[in-house]
Write a protein that holds these residues in place. Structure first.
Motif, PDB file in Angstrom:
ATOM      1  N   LEU A  90       0.838  -1.195   0.000  1.00 24.97           N
ATOM      2  CA  LEU A  90       0.000   0.000   0.000  1.00 24.97           C
ATOM      3  C   LEU A  90       0.873   1.244   0.000  1.00 24.97           C
ATOM      4  CD1 LEU A  90      -2.349  -1.550   2.535  1.00 24.97           C
ATOM      5  CD2 LEU A  90      -3.269  -0.390   0.546  1.00 24.97           C
ATOM      6  N   PHE A 103      -4.549   6.766   1.151  1.00 25.66           N
ATOM      7  CA  PHE A 103      -3.978   5.507   0.688  1.00 25.66           C
ATOM      8  C   PHE A 103      -4.383   5.184  -0.743  1.00 25.66           C
ATOM      9  CE2 PHE A 103      -2.048   3.551   4.430  1.00 25.66           C
ATOM     10  CZ  PHE A 103      -2.554   4.343   5.441  1.00 25.66           C
ATOM     11  N   GLY A 106      -3.799  -0.357  -3.333  1.00 21.71           N
ATOM     12  CA  GLY A 106      -3.006  -1.537  -2.980  1.00 21.71           C
ATOM     13  C   GLY A 106      -2.626  -2.372  -4.189  1.00 21.71           C
TER      14      GLY A 106
ATOM     15  N   GLN B  37     -10.830  -0.452   5.771  1.00 20.24           N
ATOM     16  CA  GLN B  37     -10.292  -1.161   4.608  1.00 20.24           C
ATOM     17  C   GLN B  37     -11.294  -2.214   4.159  1.00 20.24           C
ATOM     18  OE1 GLN B  37      -6.689  -3.459   5.233  1.00 20.24           O
ATOM     19  NE2 GLN B  37      -6.040  -3.082   3.129  1.00 20.24           N
ATOM     20  N   GLY B  41      -8.695  -4.160  -0.661  1.00 16.25           N
ATOM     21  CA  GLY B  41      -7.464  -3.517  -0.204  1.00 16.25           C
ATOM     22  C   GLY B  41      -7.496  -2.048   0.113  1.00 16.25           C
ATOM     23  N   GLY B  42      -8.232  -1.201  -0.644  1.00 18.26           N
ATOM     24  CA  GLY B  42      -8.113   0.234  -0.456  1.00 18.26           C
ATOM     25  C   GLY B  42      -8.466   0.679   0.952  1.00 18.26           C
TER      26      GLY B  42
END
Lengths: 112, 113
Positions: A90, A103, A106, B37, B41-42
């Motif tokens: 990430l 973020f 990923g 999350q 994944g994000g």
């Protein structure tokens, strides 16, 4: 709206290959980060950068290197991929030392 | 280094239930983050707080600085709330993670219809 993008969502590589993971942010953030996330271990910081061409080791830098040639782009490099580097990677960015971290989606890397 | 503990590690509940996830830490902090999350994944930042309480829709985050404890509450839970919830703290003193943040291991929440 801050956007952090990563070059791949899924990646499969072979042991010994050189692997590049790219991260791009579009909000002129100074700080960028690379984490890996493994079950039972949570997020662990690999490297971070607080400015162009600057880099700092995180908690688990072994086996990794990074590159920050432009402010918006932060690359993570696995010089010689190994199976224990199979993980979710990430990327994140942040404005200044106290801002919210944003973020990316990923990259799930599998090393065979 | 700050130690961040979350509880429970796993939580399964029925739709509509009131959910509480807890986070405790060992050293004084300047800020605490709650992150979400989803499968895939994000990670999304839900709250950043240093005192009191914040509310966003059905989510409420509270922090007690003296007790070094924070809670994340979800009212009228829904299956779309199913996710991993992560607590992260920024320590007052140096010795947090290299970027000053220490992460908990996360709470895996499943809301069943």
């Amino acid at each position: 709206d801050v956007k952090v993008t990563q070059s791949s969502r899924y990646l499969v590589k072979r042991t010994g290959e050189k692997v590049f993971l790219e991260c791009v942010q579009d909000m002129d953030h100074e700080n960028m980060f690379w984490y890996r996330q493994d079950p039972g271990l949570g997020l662990r910081l690999i490297y971070f950068s607080y400015d162009v061409k600057m880099k700092e080791k995180g908690d688990i830098p072994e086996g990794y290197s990074v590159s920050r040639e432009k402010k918006e782009r932060f690359s993570l490099i696995l010089e010689s991929a190994s199976t224990n580097q199979t993980s979710m990677y990430l990327c994140a960015s942040r404005k200044g030392p106290l801002g919210t971290q944003y973020f990316g989606p990923g990259t799930r890397l599998t090393v065979l | 280094k700050n130690e961040v503990e979350q509880s429970p590690q796993n939580l399964t509940a029925q739709e509509g239930e009131f959910i509480t996830i807890n986070c405790s830490y060992s050293v004084g902090i300047s800020a605490l983050h709650w992150l979400q999350q989803h499968p895939g994944g994000g990670i999304v930042s839900l709250f950043m707080l240093s005192s009191g309480k914040k509310k966003h829709g059905r989510l409420i985050a509270t922090i007690n600085i003296q007790e070094k404890h924070s809670s994340l509450h979800i009212t009228a839970s829904h299956p779309r709330d199913s996710a991993v919830y992560i607590c992260a703290v920024r320590s007052n003193l140096s010795g947090g993670g290299a970027d000053g943040l220490t992460f908990g291991k996360g709470t895996h929440l499943i809301i069943q219809p």
